[in-house]
Each structure stands twice: as C-alpha cells, then as structure tokens.
Design a protein around this motif. Structure first.
Motif, mmCIF file in Angstrom:
data_model
loop_
_atom_site.group_PDB
_atom_site.id
_atom_site.type_symbol
_atom_site.label_atom_id
_atom_site.label_comp_id
_atom_site.label_asym_id
_atom_site.label_seq_id
_atom_site.Cartn_x
_atom_site.Cartn_y
_atom_site.Cartn_z
ATOM 1 N N SER A 116 0.832 -1.205 0.000
ATOM 2 C CA SER A 116 0.000 0.000 0.000
ATOM 3 C C SER A 116 0.862 1.249 0.000
ATOM 4 N N MET A 117 0.526 2.167 -0.898
ATOM 5 C CA MET A 117 1.236 3.447 -0.957
ATOM 6 C C MET A 117 0.268 4.534 -1.393
ATOM 7 N N GLU A 118 0.627 5.755 -1.047
ATOM 8 C CA GLU A 118 -0.100 6.944 -1.484
ATOM 9 C C GLU A 118 0.827 7.746 -2.385
ATOM 10 N N ILE A 119 0.336 8.140 -3.547
ATOM 11 C CA ILE A 119 1.099 8.983 -4.465
ATOM 12 C C ILE A 119 0.307 10.262 -4.685
ATOM 13 N N ASN A 120 0.957 11.396 -4.470
ATOM 14 C CA ASN A 120 0.317 12.677 -4.765
ATOM 15 C C ASN A 120 1.088 13.338 -5.887
ATOM 16 N N PHE A 121 0.385 13.630 -6.961
ATOM 17 C CA PHE A 121 0.984 14.302 -8.113
ATOM 18 C C PHE A 121 0.272 15.619 -8.350
ATOM 19 N N ASP A 122 0.950 16.693 -8.023
ATOM 20 C CA ASP A 122 0.421 18.029 -8.313
ATOM 21 C C ASP A 122 -0.999 18.188 -7.778
ATOM 22 N N GLY A 123 -1.233 17.635 -6.572
ATOM 23 C CA GLY A 123 -2.533 17.741 -5.929
ATOM 24 C C GLY A 123 -3.503 16.618 -6.238
ATOM 25 N N ILE A 124 -3.162 15.727 -7.167
ATOM 26 C CA ILE A 124 -4.007 14.572 -7.488
ATOM 27 C C ILE A 124 -3.619 13.424 -6.565
ATOM 28 N N GLU A 125 -4.593 12.887 -5.833
ATOM 29 C CA GLU A 125 -4.350 11.813 -4.875
ATOM 30 C C GLU A 125 -4.553 10.448 -5.529
ATOM 31 N N ILE A 126 -3.525 9.612 -5.461
ATOM 32 C CA ILE A 126 -3.564 8.262 -6.018
ATOM 33 C C ILE A 126 -3.260 7.275 -4.897
ATOM 34 N N GLN A 127 -4.140 6.323 -4.691
ATOM 35 C CA GLN A 127 -3.920 5.272 -3.696
ATOM 36 C C GLN A 127 -3.753 3.938 -4.419
ATOM 37 N N VAL A 128 -2.736 3.189 -3.996
ATOM 38 C CA VAL A 128 -2.440 1.889 -4.591
ATOM 39 C C VAL A 128 -2.672 0.797 -3.553
ATOM 40 N N ASP A 129 -3.525 -0.167 -3.881
ATOM 41 C CA ASP A 129 -3.807 -1.325 -3.026
ATOM 42 C C ASP A 129 -4.000 -0.931 -1.551
ATOM 43 N N PRO A 130 -4.935 -0.018 -1.280
ATOM 44 C CA PRO A 130 -5.134 0.370 0.120
ATOM 45 C C PRO A 130 -5.767 -0.757 0.946
ATOM 46 N N VAL A 131 -5.154 -1.049 2.087
ATOM 47 C CA VAL A 131 -5.649 -2.085 3.005
ATOM 48 C C VAL A 131 -5.640 -1.485 4.400
ATOM 49 N N GLY A 132 -6.767 -1.599 5.108
ATOM 50 C CA GLY A 132 -6.949 -0.877 6.352
ATOM 51 C C GLY A 132 -6.610 -1.609 7.622
ATOM 52 N N MET A 133 -7.631 -2.078 8.333
ATOM 53 C CA MET A 133 -7.465 -2.460 9.726
ATOM 54 C C MET A 133 -6.965 -3.880 9.958
ATOM 55 N N TRP A 134 -7.177 -4.789 9.020
ATOM 56 C CA TRP A 134 -6.858 -6.183 9.331
ATOM 57 C C TRP A 134 -5.369 -6.483 9.156
ATOM 58 N N LEU A 135 -4.651 -5.694 8.340
ATOM 59 C CA LEU A 135 -3.227 -5.934 8.089
ATOM 60 C C LEU A 135 -2.418 -4.931 8.896
ATOM 61 N N LYS A 136 -1.610 -5.425 9.808
ATOM 62 C CA LYS A 136 -0.830 -4.538 10.675
ATOM 63 C C LYS A 136 0.349 -3.928 9.914
ATOM 64 N N PRO A 137 0.708 -2.678 10.256
ATOM 65 C CA PRO A 137 0.019 -1.810 11.202
ATOM 66 C C PRO A 137 -1.318 -1.344 10.657
ATOM 67 N N GLU A 138 -2.313 -1.279 11.537
ATOM 68 C CA GLU A 138 -3.648 -0.875 11.105
ATOM 69 C C GLU A 138 -3.606 0.536 10.517
ATOM 70 N N THR A 139 -4.356 0.726 9.454
ATOM 71 C CA THR A 139 -4.365 2.006 8.759
ATOM 72 C C THR A 139 -5.787 2.526 8.677
ATOM 73 N N ASP A 140 -6.003 3.730 9.197
ATOM 74 C CA ASP A 140 -7.312 4.360 9.132
ATOM 75 C C ASP A 140 -7.343 5.284 7.912
ATOM 76 N N TYR A 141 -7.920 4.792 6.829
ATOM 77 C CA TYR A 141 -7.925 5.578 5.600
ATOM 78 C C TYR A 141 -8.873 6.770 5.662
ATOM 79 N N ALA A 142 -9.699 6.859 6.684
ATOM 80 C CA ALA A 142 -10.525 8.055 6.853
ATOM 81 C C ALA A 142 -9.681 9.278 7.173
ATOM 82 N N THR A 143 -8.439 9.052 7.606
ATOM 83 C CA THR A 143 -7.552 10.175 7.927
ATOM 84 C C THR A 143 -6.793 10.676 6.698
ATOM 85 N N PHE A 144 -6.898 9.987 5.579
ATOM 86 C CA PHE A 144 -6.214 10.393 4.356
ATOM 87 C C PHE A 144 -7.111 11.307 3.524
#
Length: 236
Positions: free
Chosen positions: A36-64
C-alpha cells in the motif's frame, strides 16, 4: 531529469519521498505498508492497493485525503479491501481494477494486461502482466489474471509491479524512473529474481516492497554500481 529529495519522516512516522517531474511538478510517494502506498501528483491523490485495519500496522484511511484515483492490482486481501476503498472514494473517484476484483466488488473500471487509460493530459495508466511461473507457485497468481501498473505523471514513469515474479514481459517495460518490485517467496520474487528484474527494467530508483522478512538489504548490495539506486522503506 529525475530529482529526488531525501526521504522525510512525517505523517505519524510514515516515510515520504519527493520527486520532481520534467516540468517541475511535485510527486510525493508515501510508504503506508506492504503493498500500500499513497502517491500525490500536483494535488491529485492516487492510492495503490489500500488495506486498512486487518493488516498490521492498522491504517485508518478516513484520515487520508479522498482519492482521485485508486489502483487495485488483484483480489487478495492484502491488496483489496472494500472498507479502505469506501473510506477513500467519492462519486468522482476513478477506481481501476482487474476483472477478478470487479467480480467481487461490482465497481470500478476493468483493466486487462495491455490496456491503457489517459486519465488526464499528464496522467496515463497502463496495466501490465503480473504472475507466477515457478512450478507449484502458479496457483497464487496465474498468468493473465492480475495487473501491475505503469503510471506516467508528466513524463515521470512509475512501475508498480503487483504480485509477480521476474517474468519475460518485463523486457518490454522501458524508461522507468521508479520501480516497486515485490520480494517474498513463495508468492512473489526471491532476492535473486528481484535483482534480475531490476537489471532487466533498469529503473533509476528501486523500492523493494511486499517483502515481509526477506533480507532486502541484499538487493542493495547486488545492485551496487548498476545505476539503480535502491531505497529501503517499511513495506513489510
């Protein structure tokens, strides 16, 4: 010319690398975890394979920030997480998936190996093959099912390999500035396969990812002097 700044540690200890495109636009790549990674290009938000709470460390994507683009390589649960997608999406979000993910999710734009999409004037997306060929491993990622992606952002070319081995099709992947190559057996590549893939693709910068307990420092050692800079981030 590709310009890279020293990795920053911010965003609650997430590692961020910053690059500049040929026209001076900024690209930041934030390491989240595993694949999982986040790419920001000139203000455009790109998320790749986002995985949240079940895979540690837990990630709260509501904060992105909400995503403009979400790329899903395949349907395995360490790559495809409905809840994370729902937290990131808006009605305007473009979600690109393989056919198998679409079968589960019933949403998104299906891309097959070889498909290309021009998202905007300076953002292009290409789906490329990702699969296992080693005997007894082919059931994990069969040929023709899953995607890797090549993102071209104002000329900056980023190859996100997905779950794959060092397949022959990599010889057709050219002019890559930044590559993300997976390195954990039996599901993806050995260190030796990852090194071979990097020598085939010849990216300027390589991020080993999806590596679990693989000794990825050996990749740095074996690619010393090849012209590929290896950056180790926390993609366990």
């Amino acid at each position: 010319m590709l310009t890279a700044l020293v990795a920053l540690v911010c965003n609650a200890q997430r590692q961020v690398d910053e690059f500049t495109t040929k026209n001076g636009k900024k690209v930041t790549i934030t390491c989240i975890k595993h694949a999982s990674m986040e790419i920001n290009f000139d203000g455009i938000e790109i998320q790749v394979d986002p995985v949240g709470m079940w895979l540690k460390p837990e990630t709260d994507y509501a904060t992105f920030p909400k995503a403009n683009i979400i790329l899903i390589t395949h349907e395995h649960k360490d790559h495809f997480d409905r809840e994370a997608i729902h937290a990131l999406r808006t009605p305007a979000t473009s979600i690109y998936v393989n056919q198998a993910v679409f079968g589960h999710f019933k949403n998104g734009f299906v891309m097959r190996n070889g498909d290309k999409v021009q998202y905007s004037e300076d953002i292009a997306i290409e789906a490329v093959p990702a699969y296992n060929y080693t005997p007894d491993h082919q059931q994990y990622h069969p040929k023709g099912r899953d995607n890797g992606y090549i993102l071209t952002l104002d000329g900056l070319r980023i190859y996100i390999a997905g779950d794959t081995e060092d397949i022959p099709e990599m010889a057709d992947i050219k002019d890559i500035d930044i590559a993300f190559l997976p390195c954990n057996q039996p599901y993806t590549m050995t260190v030796e396969q990852c090194v071979n893939a990097a020598k085939t693709i010849q990216p300027k910068i390589l991020f080993p990812y999806h590596y679990n307990d693989t000794p990825v420092h050996r990749i740095s050692m074996q690619l010393a002097g090849t012209g590929t800079e290896v950056k180790i981030r926390n993609y366990k």
